[in-house]
Design a protein around this motif. Structure first.
Motif, mmCIF file in Angstrom:
data_model
loop_
_atom_site.group_PDB
_atom_site.id
_atom_site.type_symbol
_atom_site.label_atom_id
_atom_site.label_comp_id
_atom_site.label_asym_id
_atom_site.label_seq_id
_atom_site.Cartn_x
_atom_site.Cartn_y
_atom_site.Cartn_z
ATOM 1 N N ALA A 36 1.272 -0.960 -0.270
ATOM 2 C CA ALA A 36 0.139 0.633 0.456
ATOM 3 C C ALA A 36 0.800 1.161 -0.198
ATOM 4 O O ALA A 36 0.728 1.983 -0.699
ATOM 5 C CB ALA A 36 -0.816 -0.263 1.588
ATOM 6 N N ALA A 37 2.154 1.231 1.025
ATOM 7 C CA ALA A 37 3.336 2.700 0.327
ATOM 8 C C ALA A 37 3.584 2.530 -0.714
ATOM 9 O O ALA A 37 4.236 3.618 -0.704
ATOM 10 C CB ALA A 37 4.364 2.374 2.437
ATOM 11 N N LEU A 38 3.670 2.117 -1.636
ATOM 12 C CA LEU A 38 4.194 2.146 -2.952
ATOM 13 C C LEU A 38 3.814 2.689 -3.372
ATOM 14 O O LEU A 38 2.615 3.413 -3.473
ATOM 15 C CB LEU A 38 4.344 0.907 -3.561
ATOM 16 N N PRO A 39 4.333 3.794 -4.394
ATOM 17 C CA PRO A 39 3.869 5.134 -5.093
ATOM 18 C C PRO A 39 3.353 4.255 -6.224
ATOM 19 O O PRO A 39 3.799 3.542 -6.940
ATOM 20 C CB PRO A 39 6.059 6.276 -5.118
ATOM 21 N N ASP A 40 2.131 5.321 -7.034
ATOM 22 C CA ASP A 40 1.332 4.915 -8.199
ATOM 23 C C ASP A 40 2.493 4.776 -9.077
ATOM 24 O O ASP A 40 2.804 6.353 -8.835
ATOM 25 C CB ASP A 40 0.043 5.636 -8.371
ATOM 26 N N THR A 41 3.542 4.129 -9.570
ATOM 27 C CA THR A 41 4.207 4.687 -10.571
ATOM 28 C C THR A 41 3.344 3.817 -12.197
ATOM 29 O O THR A 41 4.586 3.877 -13.315
ATOM 30 C CB THR A 41 5.748 3.901 -10.131
ATOM 31 N N GLY A 42 2.198 3.908 -12.444
ATOM 32 C CA GLY A 42 1.946 3.330 -13.947
ATOM 33 C C GLY A 42 1.530 2.014 -13.760
ATOM 34 O O GLY A 42 1.414 1.221 -14.883
ATOM 35 N N ARG A 43 1.871 1.570 -12.689
ATOM 36 C CA ARG A 43 1.989 0.236 -12.380
ATOM 37 C C ARG A 43 0.420 -0.084 -11.809
ATOM 38 O O ARG A 43 0.190 -1.183 -10.039
ATOM 39 C CB ARG A 43 2.791 -0.923 -11.853
ATOM 40 N N SER A 44 -0.621 1.001 -11.962
ATOM 41 C CA SER A 44 -1.776 0.831 -10.884
ATOM 42 C C SER A 44 -2.783 -0.164 -11.249
ATOM 43 O O SER A 44 -3.099 -0.875 -10.397
ATOM 44 C CB SER A 44 -2.952 2.091 -11.483
ATOM 45 N N HIS A 45 -2.934 -1.405 -12.645
ATOM 46 C CA HIS A 45 -3.270 -2.400 -12.518
ATOM 47 C C HIS A 45 -3.327 -3.669 -11.650
ATOM 48 O O HIS A 45 -3.152 -4.347 -11.317
ATOM 49 C CB HIS A 45 -4.032 -2.809 -14.075
ATOM 50 N N GLU A 46 -1.490 -3.492 -11.506
ATOM 51 C CA GLU A 46 -0.796 -4.172 -11.436
ATOM 52 C C GLU A 46 -0.741 -4.945 -9.640
ATOM 53 O O GLU A 46 -1.168 -5.579 -9.065
ATOM 54 C CB GLU A 46 0.886 -4.292 -11.189
ATOM 55 N N LYS A 47 -0.725 -2.759 -8.866
ATOM 56 C CA LYS A 47 -0.981 -2.329 -7.832
ATOM 57 C C LYS A 47 -2.439 -3.029 -6.665
ATOM 58 O O LYS A 47 -2.839 -3.962 -6.137
ATOM 59 C CB LYS A 47 -0.162 -1.464 -7.605
ATOM 60 N N ALA A 48 -2.958 -2.782 -7.717
ATOM 61 C CA ALA A 48 -5.194 -2.448 -7.568
ATOM 62 C C ALA A 48 -4.549 -4.570 -7.641
ATOM 63 O O ALA A 48 -6.011 -4.752 -6.271
ATOM 64 C CB ALA A 48 -6.018 -2.361 -8.672
ATOM 65 N N ALA A 49 -4.569 -4.890 -8.279
ATOM 66 C CA ALA A 49 -4.832 -6.427 -8.528
ATOM 67 C C ALA A 49 -4.214 -7.266 -7.251
ATOM 68 O O ALA A 49 -4.884 -7.876 -6.017
ATOM 69 C CB ALA A 49 -4.588 -7.398 -9.543
ATOM 70 N N ALA A 50 -3.264 -7.035 -6.610
ATOM 71 C CA ALA A 50 -2.459 -7.706 -5.445
ATOM 72 C C ALA A 50 -2.604 -6.868 -4.071
ATOM 73 O O ALA A 50 -3.456 -7.490 -3.252
ATOM 74 C CB ALA A 50 -0.673 -6.546 -5.524
ATOM 75 N N LEU A 51 -3.863 -5.552 -4.434
ATOM 76 C CA LEU A 51 -3.818 -5.197 -3.114
ATOM 77 C C LEU A 51 -5.401 -5.508 -3.171
ATOM 78 O O LEU A 51 -5.732 -6.373 -1.708
ATOM 79 C CB LEU A 51 -4.751 -3.670 -3.036
#
Length: 102
Positions: A36-51
């Motif tokens: 959750a603390a990682l910056p949003d760096t254009g990997r939004s889909h990947e981060k959203a799925a992981a979250l």
């Protein structure tokens, strides 16, 4: 682990699943916080799925407040990425979680 630049976030999700399977909620929660603390760096889909996956694991581990926060963050990231179908699913999962409290 998740802090490395360019690190595949699905590996963080896999590690979180391993922590859940091993009965280590502290590790699961720590991985969720790191992600959750990682910056949003254009990997939004990947981060959203992981979250979203970590949110579900947190809910199963009994931390519904943490899970709700991750579902909200996942939905917002998907919305910003214009992945509306995925955003709607994350909101549905959040609603299901909230309704379980009542």
């Amino acid at each position: 682990m998740a802090q490395e630049p360019g690190f595949p976030l699905w590996l963080t999700t896999a590690e979180a699943a391993g922590a859940e399977a091993a009965g280590d909620p502290a590790r699961l929660f720590a991985l969720g916080e790191e992600l959750a603390a990682l910056p949003d760096t254009g990997r939004s889909h990947e981060k959203a799925a992981a979250l979203g996956e970590i949110a579900a694991a947190c809910a199963r581990a009994g931390d519904r407040d943490r899970a709700a926060g991750y579902f909200r963050a996942s939905a917002e990231l998907f919305r910003r990425a214009q992945a509306y179908r995925h955003a709607e699913r994350a909101r549905e999962r959040l609603t299901e979680l909230i309704e379980m409290r009542d």
